[in-house]
Design an enzyme around this catalytic site. Structure first.
Site, PDB file in Angstrom:
ATOM      1  N   HIS A 134       0.823  -1.212   0.000  1.00 32.64           N
ATOM      2  CA  HIS A 134       0.000   0.000   0.000  1.00 32.64           C
ATOM      3  C   HIS A 134       0.861   1.267   0.000  1.00 32.64           C
ATOM      4  CE1 HIS A 134       0.964   0.910   4.198  1.00 32.64           C
ATOM      5  NE2 HIS A 134       0.834  -0.391   4.435  1.00 32.64           N
ATOM      6  N   ASN A 138       2.470   5.480   8.920  1.00 32.24           N
ATOM      7  CA  ASN A 138       3.821   5.433   8.346  1.00 32.24           C
ATOM      8  C   ASN A 138       4.472   6.801   8.518  1.00 32.24           C
ATOM      9  OD1 ASN A 138       2.857   3.407   5.477  1.00 32.24           O
ATOM     10  ND2 ASN A 138       3.674   2.729   7.435  1.00 32.24           N
ATOM     11  N   THR A 157       1.721   0.158  13.163  1.00 35.75           N
ATOM     12  CA  THR A 157       0.356   0.180  12.636  1.00 35.75           C
ATOM     13  C   THR A 157      -0.333  -1.173  12.756  1.00 35.75           C
ATOM     14  OG1 THR A 157       1.097   1.848  11.042  1.00 35.75           O
ATOM     15  CG2 THR A 157      -1.069   0.888  10.689  1.00 35.75           C
ATOM     16  N   ARG A 177      -6.065   0.987   4.002  1.00 28.46           N
ATOM     17  CA  ARG A 177      -4.909   1.522   3.274  1.00 28.46           C
ATOM     18  C   ARG A 177      -4.538   0.646   2.088  1.00 28.46           C
ATOM     19  NH1 ARG A 177      -3.368  -0.456   8.252  1.00 28.46           N
ATOM     20  NH2 ARG A 177      -1.497  -1.765   8.467  1.00 28.46           N
ATOM     21  N   GLU A 210      -1.568  -6.761   7.600  1.00 29.39           N
ATOM     22  CA  GLU A 210      -0.223  -6.538   8.111  1.00 29.39           C
ATOM     23  C   GLU A 210       0.024  -7.417   9.339  1.00 29.39           C
ATOM     24  OE1 GLU A 210       2.811  -6.166   8.076  1.00 29.39           O
ATOM     25  OE2 GLU A 210       3.045  -4.040   7.568  1.00 29.39           O
ATOM     26  N   HIS A 257       0.451  -8.315  13.028  1.00 30.81           N
ATOM     27  CA  HIS A 257      -0.179  -7.703  14.201  1.00 30.81           C
ATOM     28  C   HIS A 257       0.907  -7.361  15.221  1.00 30.81           C
ATOM     29  CE1 HIS A 257      -2.772  -6.776  17.489  1.00 30.81           C
ATOM     30  NE2 HIS A 257      -3.867  -7.110  16.819  1.00 30.81           N
ATOM     31  N   LYS A 290       7.509   4.648  17.180  1.00 29.88           N
ATOM     32  CA  LYS A 290       8.658   3.738  17.214  1.00 29.88           C
ATOM     33  C   LYS A 290       9.848   4.337  17.955  1.00 29.88           C
ATOM     34  CE  LYS A 290       7.184   1.485  12.955  1.00 29.88           C
ATOM     35  NZ  LYS A 290       7.436   1.273  11.510  1.00 29.88           N
ATOM     36  N   ASN A 346       4.717  -6.748   5.597  1.00 27.58           N
ATOM     37  CA  ASN A 346       5.057  -8.068   6.123  1.00 27.58           C
ATOM     38  C   ASN A 346       4.285  -9.204   5.471  1.00 27.58           C
ATOM     39  OD1 ASN A 346       7.164  -7.755   8.262  1.00 27.58           O
ATOM     40  ND2 ASN A 346       5.678  -6.274   9.028  1.00 27.58           N
TER      41      ASN A 346
END
Length: 229
Positions: free
Chosen positions: A9, A15, A21, A60, A87, A89, A98, A184
């Site tokens: 995406h 991001n 996320t 997304r 994605e 988890h 982060k 991922n």
């Protein structure tokens, strides 16, 4: 030759904010929407056509697919939405910045959570409002299938049933497949297709909004793959 095109995406709001996320359903930024439109333009200019599309149940990825379809005049394309393409988890890290998380737990620990193949992040509590059981899109899943936090190994094991039961049969039937998902879930497919080691896959990064083209033989073994940008 079989054709599979993978697209992560476009840039999402989290991001941009450097937040974990995972399954949080955040939208694209204006830049992310433009990345998706550009992906569609590049595919159209290169002459690609598709028979079926796959995506996750997160907006997304869905919106990225819409933009690609719209640009390619393929809004009619059949689309399979599957939670298996969501994605990874991120458990209790979901929504956290982060950099701030690294300050709290240390760079090394956060690096392990992000880049280790088989170490999960801290798990969500069952009472946590972020638990997927509170989201109607997962209401039909068995509770044992709903993750509270995943490592990449878990992500691979989640994605492969969809590959084996739906995507691979579509490719073998000659369908040209477009798959729009997440960093991922796409890395999980790259690991499987290219037989990437547990160590090496952790260094593979998938850019936002750049089509990754796989040309496969009749046994779905890669002949070649390349980014189209």
């Amino acid at each position: 030759m079989k054709q599979l095109v993978l697209i992560r995406h476009g840039e999402s709001a989290w991001n941009l904010e450097n937040r974990f996320t995972g399954w949080a359903d955040v939208d694209l930024t204006p830049k992310g929407a433009e990345q998706a439109l550009a992906a569609g333009e590049n595919l159209k200019k290169a002459g690609y056509e598709f028979d079926v599309a796959y995506t996750s149940v997160l907006r997304r990825a869905i919106r990225t697919l819409w933009n690609v379809q719209d640009t390619m005049d393929l809004m009619w394309l059949p689309v399979v939405h599957s939670w298996r393409l969501n994605e990874r988890h991120y458990g209790a890290l979901t929504g956290l910045n982060k950099a701030e998380t690294a300050e709290k737990y240390g760079d090394e620990q956060v690096h392990i959570w992000r880049r280790s193949y088989d170490v999960r992040p801290p798990l969500l509590e069952h009472e946590d409002e972020r638990h997927p059981k509170n989201d109607p899109r997962y209401s039909k899943l068995n509770s044992s299938d709903i993750p509270l936090g995943e490592c990449l190994k878990d992500n691979v094991e989640r994605v492969l049933p969809l590959w084996n039961e739906s995507i691979a049969p579509a490719l073998k039937a000659g369908k040209r497949v477009l798959l729009v998902a997440h960093g991922n879930s796409i890395r999980s497919l790259i690991k499987y297709l290219d037989q990437v080691s547990n160590e090496d896959i952790m260094e593979v990064n998938v850019p936002n909004g750049i089509p990754l083209v796989y040309e496969l033989d009749d046994d779905l073994k890669p002949i070649q793959h390349f980014y189209l940008d």
